[in-house]
Every structure is written in C-alpha cells, then in structure tokens.
Design a protein around this motif. Sequence first.
Motif, PDB file in Angstrom:
ATOM      1  N   VAL A 122       0.837  -1.204   0.000  1.00  0.00           N
ATOM      2  CA  VAL A 122       0.000   0.000   0.000  1.00  0.00           C
ATOM      3  C   VAL A 122       0.870   1.252   0.000  1.00  0.00           C
ATOM      4  O   VAL A 122       0.690   2.163  -0.819  1.00  0.00           O
ATOM      5  CB  VAL A 122      -0.971  -0.004   1.197  1.00  0.00           C
ATOM      6  CG1 VAL A 122      -1.784   1.291   1.213  1.00  0.00           C
ATOM      7  CG2 VAL A 122      -1.903  -1.214   1.123  1.00  0.00           C
ATOM      8  N   THR A 123       1.839   1.310   0.902  1.00  0.00           N
ATOM      9  CA  THR A 123       2.702   2.493   0.953  1.00  0.00           C
ATOM     10  C   THR A 123       3.587   2.583  -0.277  1.00  0.00           C
ATOM     11  O   THR A 123       3.871   3.689  -0.763  1.00  0.00           O
ATOM     12  CB  THR A 123       3.569   2.465   2.223  1.00  0.00           C
ATOM     13  OG1 THR A 123       4.335   1.249   2.262  1.00  0.00           O
ATOM     14  CG2 THR A 123       2.713   2.571   3.473  1.00  0.00           C
ATOM     15  N   TRP A 126       1.630   4.074  -3.208  1.00  0.00           N
ATOM     16  CA  TRP A 126       1.500   5.524  -3.037  1.00  0.00           C
ATOM     17  C   TRP A 126       2.821   6.222  -3.385  1.00  0.00           C
ATOM     18  O   TRP A 126       2.830   7.269  -4.049  1.00  0.00           O
ATOM     19  CB  TRP A 126       1.103   5.851  -1.598  1.00  0.00           C
ATOM     20  CG  TRP A 126      -0.377   5.869  -1.389  1.00  0.00           C
ATOM     21  CD1 TRP A 126      -1.152   4.873  -0.880  1.00  0.00           C
ATOM     22  CD2 TRP A 126      -1.264   6.947  -1.686  1.00  0.00           C
ATOM     23  NE1 TRP A 126      -2.471   5.247  -0.847  1.00  0.00           N
ATOM     24  CE2 TRP A 126      -2.574   6.526  -1.331  1.00  0.00           C
ATOM     25  CE3 TRP A 126      -1.090   8.223  -2.217  1.00  0.00           C
ATOM     26  CZ2 TRP A 126      -3.694   7.334  -1.492  1.00  0.00           C
ATOM     27  CZ3 TRP A 126      -2.210   9.041  -2.383  1.00  0.00           C
ATOM     28  CH2 TRP A 126      -3.485   8.596  -2.022  1.00  0.00           C
ATOM     29  N   THR A 161     -10.860  -2.395  -2.045  1.00  0.00           N
ATOM     30  CA  THR A 161     -11.495  -1.228  -1.419  1.00  0.00           C
ATOM     31  C   THR A 161     -11.324  -1.219   0.096  1.00  0.00           C
ATOM     32  O   THR A 161     -11.679  -0.238   0.758  1.00  0.00           O
ATOM     33  CB  THR A 161     -13.001  -1.152  -1.757  1.00  0.00           C
ATOM     34  OG1 THR A 161     -13.682  -2.283  -1.181  1.00  0.00           O
ATOM     35  CG2 THR A 161     -13.223  -1.139  -3.260  1.00  0.00           C
ATOM     36  N   ARG A 162     -10.793  -2.279   0.657  1.00  0.00           N
ATOM     37  CA  ARG A 162     -10.546  -2.306   2.099  1.00  0.00           C
ATOM     38  C   ARG A 162      -9.256  -1.570   2.476  1.00  0.00           C
ATOM     39  O   ARG A 162      -8.939  -1.456   3.666  1.00  0.00           O
ATOM     40  CB  ARG A 162     -10.497  -3.756   2.585  1.00  0.00           C
ATOM     41  CG  ARG A 162     -11.845  -4.467   2.458  1.00  0.00           C
ATOM     42  CD  ARG A 162     -11.773  -5.920   2.848  1.00  0.00           C
ATOM     43  NE  ARG A 162     -13.080  -6.559   2.717  1.00  0.00           N
ATOM     44  CZ  ARG A 162     -13.293  -7.865   2.835  1.00  0.00           C
ATOM     45  NH1 ARG A 162     -12.276  -8.680   3.090  1.00  0.00           N
ATOM     46  NH2 ARG A 162     -14.505  -8.371   2.697  1.00  0.00           N
ATOM     47  N   TYR A 163      -8.525  -1.094   1.465  1.00  0.00           N
ATOM     48  CA  TYR A 163      -7.284  -0.366   1.719  1.00  0.00           C
ATOM     49  C   TYR A 163      -7.288   0.933   0.925  1.00  0.00           C
ATOM     50  O   TYR A 163      -8.092   1.129   0.015  1.00  0.00           O
ATOM     51  CB  TYR A 163      -6.067  -1.239   1.375  1.00  0.00           C
ATOM     52  CG  TYR A 163      -5.879  -2.338   2.387  1.00  0.00           C
ATOM     53  CD1 TYR A 163      -5.023  -2.175   3.468  1.00  0.00           C
ATOM     54  CD2 TYR A 163      -6.612  -3.526   2.295  1.00  0.00           C
ATOM     55  CE1 TYR A 163      -4.879  -3.171   4.429  1.00  0.00           C
ATOM     56  CE2 TYR A 163      -6.484  -4.522   3.245  1.00  0.00           C
ATOM     57  CZ  TYR A 163      -5.608  -4.332   4.314  1.00  0.00           C
ATOM     58  OH  TYR A 163      -5.478  -5.311   5.269  1.00  0.00           O
ATOM     59  N   ASP A 164      -6.374   1.800   1.282  1.00  0.00           N
ATOM     60  CA  ASP A 164      -6.344   3.164   0.743  1.00  0.00           C
ATOM     61  C   ASP A 164      -5.396   3.229  -0.454  1.00  0.00           C
ATOM     62  O   ASP A 164      -4.174   3.282  -0.286  1.00  0.00           O
ATOM     63  CB  ASP A 164      -5.894   4.135   1.838  1.00  0.00           C
ATOM     64  CG  ASP A 164      -5.896   5.575   1.362  1.00  0.00           C
ATOM     65  OD1 ASP A 164      -6.672   5.895   0.439  1.00  0.00           O
ATOM     66  OD2 ASP A 164      -5.119   6.383   1.915  1.00  0.00           O
ATOM     67  N   TYR A 165      -5.966   3.210  -1.655  1.00  0.00           N
ATOM     68  CA  TYR A 165      -5.191   3.391  -2.883  1.00  0.00           C
ATOM     69  C   TYR A 165      -5.689   4.645  -3.585  1.00  0.00           C
ATOM     70  O   TYR A 165      -6.862   5.010  -3.478  1.00  0.00           O
ATOM     71  CB  TYR A 165      -5.350   2.192  -3.816  1.00  0.00           C
ATOM     72  CG  TYR A 165      -4.900   0.882  -3.226  1.00  0.00           C
ATOM     73  CD1 TYR A 165      -3.552   0.594  -3.063  1.00  0.00           C
ATOM     74  CD2 TYR A 165      -5.834  -0.082  -2.837  1.00  0.00           C
ATOM     75  CE1 TYR A 165      -3.134  -0.625  -2.518  1.00  0.00           C
ATOM     76  CE2 TYR A 165      -5.436  -1.292  -2.299  1.00  0.00           C
ATOM     77  CZ  TYR A 165      -4.077  -1.559  -2.140  1.00  0.00           C
ATOM     78  OH  TYR A 165      -3.686  -2.752  -1.594  1.00  0.00           O
ATOM     79  N   ARG A 166      -4.797   5.270  -4.339  1.00  0.00           N
ATOM     80  CA  ARG A 166      -5.186   6.497  -5.038  1.00  0.00           C
ATOM     81  C   ARG A 166      -6.140   6.199  -6.182  1.00  0.00           C
ATOM     82  O   ARG A 166      -7.081   6.962  -6.432  1.00  0.00           O
ATOM     83  CB  ARG A 166      -3.942   7.208  -5.562  1.00  0.00           C
ATOM     84  CG  ARG A 166      -4.249   8.528  -6.262  1.00  0.00           C
ATOM     85  CD  ARG A 166      -2.966   9.280  -6.612  1.00  0.00           C
ATOM     86  NE  ARG A 166      -2.262   9.689  -5.397  1.00  0.00           N
ATOM     87  CZ  ARG A 166      -1.063  10.278  -5.407  1.00  0.00           C
ATOM     88  NH1 ARG A 166      -0.431  10.489  -6.551  1.00  0.00           N
ATOM     89  NH2 ARG A 166      -0.498  10.627  -4.262  1.00  0.00           N
ATOM     90  N   ARG A 188     -17.933   2.111  -3.184  1.00  0.00           N
ATOM     91  CA  ARG A 188     -16.813   2.301  -2.258  1.00  0.00           C
ATOM     92  C   ARG A 188     -15.602   2.897  -2.982  1.00  0.00           C
ATOM     93  O   ARG A 188     -14.837   3.660  -2.393  1.00  0.00           O
ATOM     94  CB  ARG A 188     -16.439   0.971  -1.598  1.00  0.00           C
ATOM     95  CG  ARG A 188     -17.522   0.420  -0.682  1.00  0.00           C
ATOM     96  CD  ARG A 188     -17.004  -0.693   0.207  1.00  0.00           C
ATOM     97  NE  ARG A 188     -16.490  -1.842  -0.494  1.00  0.00           N
ATOM     98  CZ  ARG A 188     -17.230  -2.852  -0.935  1.00  0.00           C
ATOM     99  NH1 ARG A 188     -18.555  -2.823  -0.769  1.00  0.00           N
ATOM    100  NH2 ARG A 188     -16.679  -3.879  -1.551  1.00  0.00           N
ATOM    101  N   ARG A 192     -12.264   7.468  -6.975  1.00  0.00           N
ATOM    102  CA  ARG A 192     -10.947   6.841  -7.181  1.00  0.00           C
ATOM    103  C   ARG A 192     -10.996   5.730  -8.227  1.00  0.00           C
ATOM    104  O   ARG A 192      -9.957   5.137  -8.538  1.00  0.00           O
ATOM    105  CB  ARG A 192     -10.403   6.310  -5.860  1.00  0.00           C
ATOM    106  CG  ARG A 192     -10.041   7.428  -4.872  1.00  0.00           C
ATOM    107  CD  ARG A 192      -9.493   6.861  -3.582  1.00  0.00           C
ATOM    108  NE  ARG A 192     -10.523   6.139  -2.826  1.00  0.00           N
ATOM    109  CZ  ARG A 192     -10.275   5.340  -1.801  1.00  0.00           C
ATOM    110  NH1 ARG A 192      -9.026   5.160  -1.385  1.00  0.00           N
ATOM    111  NH2 ARG A 192     -11.262   4.737  -1.164  1.00  0.00           N
TER     112      ARG A 192
END
Length: 310
Positions: A122-123, A126, A161-166, A188, A192
């Motif tokens: 995830v990081t 980003w 969608t359970r994690y933060d992606y751009r 959701r 994005r």
Amino acid sequence: MADPVVSIPDAKVALSTASVYPESTATAFEIAARLGYDGVEVMVWTDPVSQDVEALRRLSDYHGVPVLAVHAPCLLITQRVWSTDPWVKLQRARAAAEKLGASTVVVHPPFRWQRQYARDFVTGIWRMADETDVRFAVENMYPWRYRDREMLAYAPDWDVTRYDYRHFTVDLSHTATARTDTMAMIDRMGDRLGHVHLADGNGSAKDEHLVPGRGTQPCAELLAGLAGSGFDGHVVIEVNTRRAMSGAEREADLAEALAFARLHLGSAAPSRAPSADSQASQASQGSPVTQSEPSSAHSPRTGPSGVRPS
C-alpha cells in the motif's frame, strides 16, 4: 419539449491484448485497428513483443492505435517476466507507460506468499504514484475456490477497497468470481475508480471473462453510471476468446463487446441512492485473462519492422 441531454464521458474504449489469446500482441493491434477501438491495453506477459517497448511503439505507429494502459506482469505465468522482483516489474511498467504515452498501469495486489512485497504494497504504490503522472490503478481480485474449499491468495486483500489506494481498476469478471455486490464495490471506490476492465461472469469459481451482456454482472448499469459521473479513465474490453473456432468468430465477439460498451456509455443513468448494505461485500476465486498457463500457439503473421509474434 427539448430532447434530454445525454452526457457521454471522455472515456475511451480499448482492447486488452489478452482478449485475442492465443493470438499474439501484434494481432491485437491489428484487430483493434480494424474494429475501430480507441486504443489498446498491453498485457505484459510471455509474448516477447509485449515486453519490448520499441516493438510496441512500432506496432502503435503502424496501426495508428495508441497504447492507453499497460498491465504489469502480475500473473502466475509471468513471475519471471521483466524481473523476479515485483517492484522492478512496476518500475518497468511505469517506464513503458511513460514512453508509450499510456496514462495507466494496472496492477494486482500481491500473492499472499510474496510476504515482504505484500507488507509494503500500500505504501509502496503511493510512493510510486507520487513519482509520476501515470496512474497506478489497483485491481480487485477474488478468493480462489476448489469444490468446498476457499483460499485467500491475495494480500493484503482481494477486495482492494478495504485499503487506501489512489486509483482502482474494477474488473467485472472478478466481481462475478468473488460473488460480491459489484455496484456496492463501485460505490466504495467512488471517484478513485480510474480504470474499468469490462467483461461478464456468472459467479463461477472460474474467472470467466465473458463478453459483456452474456453473464449476470451489471455491465450496462456501470457504463451508464459513468456517463453522468465525470469518469475520465478508460474502459478496456478484457474478455476470453480462446474458444473461438475461427478468427472471424473472435472478431465478432470483440466487435459485439465494443458495440455494447459504446451503446451503454451513451446512456445517462438515473441517480441511484446507495443501498443499505452498500458498505458490505459478499465475499464467499490461462490465458493471460484467466491466469492459466499459455499454450505455444501464436499468430504466424509478421508485424511491422520485422516484429514477429512469438
């Protein structure tokens, strides 16, 4: 009374090169040009032409078909394509997209056994997205199933969608295989949602990638919704034509898929309130489309500048 105004998004309809399997990447450009697609998404896999940026540029120039997206080599059959290091694969996909003028790199979440990659995914996505104007659009996947058993093969999760992606890619064959609520997932994703893999499915454990309209997925509803949402990504036809009995049958399927996409992109959708359970999904699992091992069959035709499908 004036006719109602239909808002048609800027979305272009592209052909995934995986959709012509077992034909070659070069053949996909030829078919896309002949049928009138707006461009192609290059699936980087075992076909050497798909891995060669200069060969892809020559094909694009020769056929007048732009490369709109690059699908990074994330499949089981592409574990050694470009590198065995998954981050190097993404760096090369980004470089290919930049050189070819593509706006999007499609990437799958890691396999669960890629532990360090999964922990940093995830990081890391980003960080890479901050270094380029190319979108990294992370694609929804599905649980793998065999008989009454289920394996969660992707980490941190098949439901991206359970994690933060751009940016996200939604694949409607994958939503069918996951047996999830497709429109709730799209809700959701919200603004994005940057890329669409248009296909269909019937909820089989096998990732089907049917021609849109031949399964149970809300393909038409999704496309109509894009017409009024300001969607500025691409809609990519990613279907399985490996059982086509002839080139003419394959092209008929791909022409039908293109016509379906353009018809429903031109349909304005009424506003739709999110359902009460829109925050929950019903998680219950080739060719380069279905991740089975590729056959050795390729097109015998030679492309421009000596590019030969292999």
